[in-house]
Design a protein around this motif. Structure first.
Motif, PDB file in Angstrom:
ATOM      1  N   ASP A   2      -5.360 -36.260  81.453  1.00 57.80           N
ATOM      2  CA  ASP A   2      -6.146 -35.023  81.482  1.00 57.80           C
ATOM      3  C   ASP A   2      -6.134 -34.375  80.102  1.00 57.80           C
ATOM      4  OD1 ASP A   2      -7.601 -32.817  82.459  1.00 57.80           O
ATOM      5  OD2 ASP A   2      -5.749 -31.691  82.833  1.00 57.80           O
ATOM      6  N   THR A  31      -6.571 -37.279  88.355  1.00 55.59           N
ATOM      7  CA  THR A  31      -5.949 -37.615  87.064  1.00 55.59           C
ATOM      8  C   THR A  31      -5.190 -38.936  87.146  1.00 55.59           C
ATOM      9  OG1 THR A  31      -4.037 -36.231  87.640  1.00 55.59           O
ATOM     10  CG2 THR A  31      -5.765 -35.236  86.284  1.00 55.59           C
ATOM     11  N   LYS A  89      -6.015 -42.007  84.747  1.00 54.79           N
ATOM     12  CA  LYS A  89      -4.973 -42.626  83.924  1.00 54.79           C
ATOM     13  C   LYS A  89      -4.900 -44.127  84.165  1.00 54.79           C
ATOM     14  CE  LYS A  89      -0.240 -41.662  82.430  1.00 54.79           C
ATOM     15  NZ  LYS A  89       1.005 -40.903  82.734  1.00 54.79           N
TER      16      LYS A  89
END
Length: 311
Positions: A106, A144, A148
């Protein structure tokens, strides 16, 4: 060169295929870091994203590009290779944002309210499937995590100078969250293979009309490159200054040779045409003179008669 490229491409491919796989490629410019990263992304069938710098490209454009990439990785659940080079750093905040992506997936304050609404709506089924409550925290956390996992950052940097070391100290995720791969010099076998492939494509040399001409040219190019490399090392010892010789320098040498040989061939062809044209004109003139002499011989009695009549 082929085995070297395969090794590096396979290494990069393995890294980006791993969960949370990111890479820090270290080498001087022209060592093939970006090309082999594109090859690895293609082999893995991942989308590749790279910013396009322009004169007016700034932080706002950078954050907009990052946001679109993160939304694609998170909402569309697509694996993306984010290729970034140190030559694209127009502000140190670029590295700070990459550091945040590597750490948490993020970038603070990058999403507008409507973007957050889209994220919450898209991630609600995912959170429910996990047996969690669809709170904003859980929804954004699932988003997130997906970002990732799907975003594989490949950073190409030159290990030269104090700036590089300072950036690693300021942004530790560049080391902690990345697999480091060094791009070394090409070995002799690679230099010979590249030169042989390159020179064999030159018109007039591809068939090897002159026995051993390709091998001789290949050895010459390798010796030139190695001589410059050794001279650069000696220059560093004597003057304490760096002069880098990269694979790009070698390819430029081969390109210059190809350009020069084509130029010389054009000059020789033009000279041959001029010589041929001159010889053709001389032969035509010789024929014309012979015809005129024959005509004079034919007209000689008539001229003699006309001269007598005149007298």
């Amino acid at each position: 060169k082929q085995w070297y490229q395969r090794r590096v491409a396979i290494t990069a491919g393995r890294v980006i295929r791993q969960p949370l796989g990111n890479a820090l490629l270290l080498g001087v410019g022209g060592s093939g870091r970006q090309s082999l990263t594109r090859l690895a992304a293609h082999m893995a069938e991942y989308d590749l994203f790279q910013i396009e710098l322009s004169k007016n490209y700034g932080v706002s454009e950078w954050r907009e590009d990052l946001k679109n990439m993160l939304l694609k990785a998170g909402l569309q659940n697509k694996s993306i290779v984010f290729l970034f080079s140190d030559t694209q750093i127009k502000a140190e905040s670029f590295l700070e944002d990459i550091n945040n992506i590597l750490n948490s997936g993020d970038v603070p304050n990058i999403y507008a309210f409507e973007d957050l609404d889209n994220i919450y709506t898209a991630m609600k089924p995912v959170v429910l499937d996990l047996g969690q409550q669809p709170t904003k925290t859980n929804l954004f956390g699932a988003y997130t995590k997906r970002v990732k996992n799907n975003t594989h950052t490949v950073i190409c940097m030159s290990p030269i100078g104090e700036v590089f070391r300072a950036r690693l100290r300021m942004f530790p995720a560049l080391i902690n969250c990345c697999t480091i791969d060094w791009f070394s010099e090409w070995p002799d076998e690679a230099l010979q293979s590249v030169a042989k492939t390159f020179l064999s494509e030159i018109p007039g040399l591809e068939d090897g009309q002159v026995e051993g001409i390709i091998d001789g040219l290949v050895n010459t190019c390798v010796v030139i490159h190695q001589t410059v490399t050794n001279a650069s090392k000696q220059y560093l010892i004597e003057q304490a200054r760096y002069s880098y010789v990269t694979p790009t320098s070698y390819l430029e040498l081969l390109g210059i040779f190809s350009k020069l040989i084509n130029l010389k061939k054009e000059e020789l062809e033009a000279a041959r045409k001029r010589t041929k044209t001159g010889l053709t004109k001389l032969l035509n003139t010789q024929d014309d003179v012979a015809k005129m002499q024959a005509e004079l011989e034919t007209m000689k009695p008539m001229l003699e008669e006309a001269t007598k009549d005149t007298e």
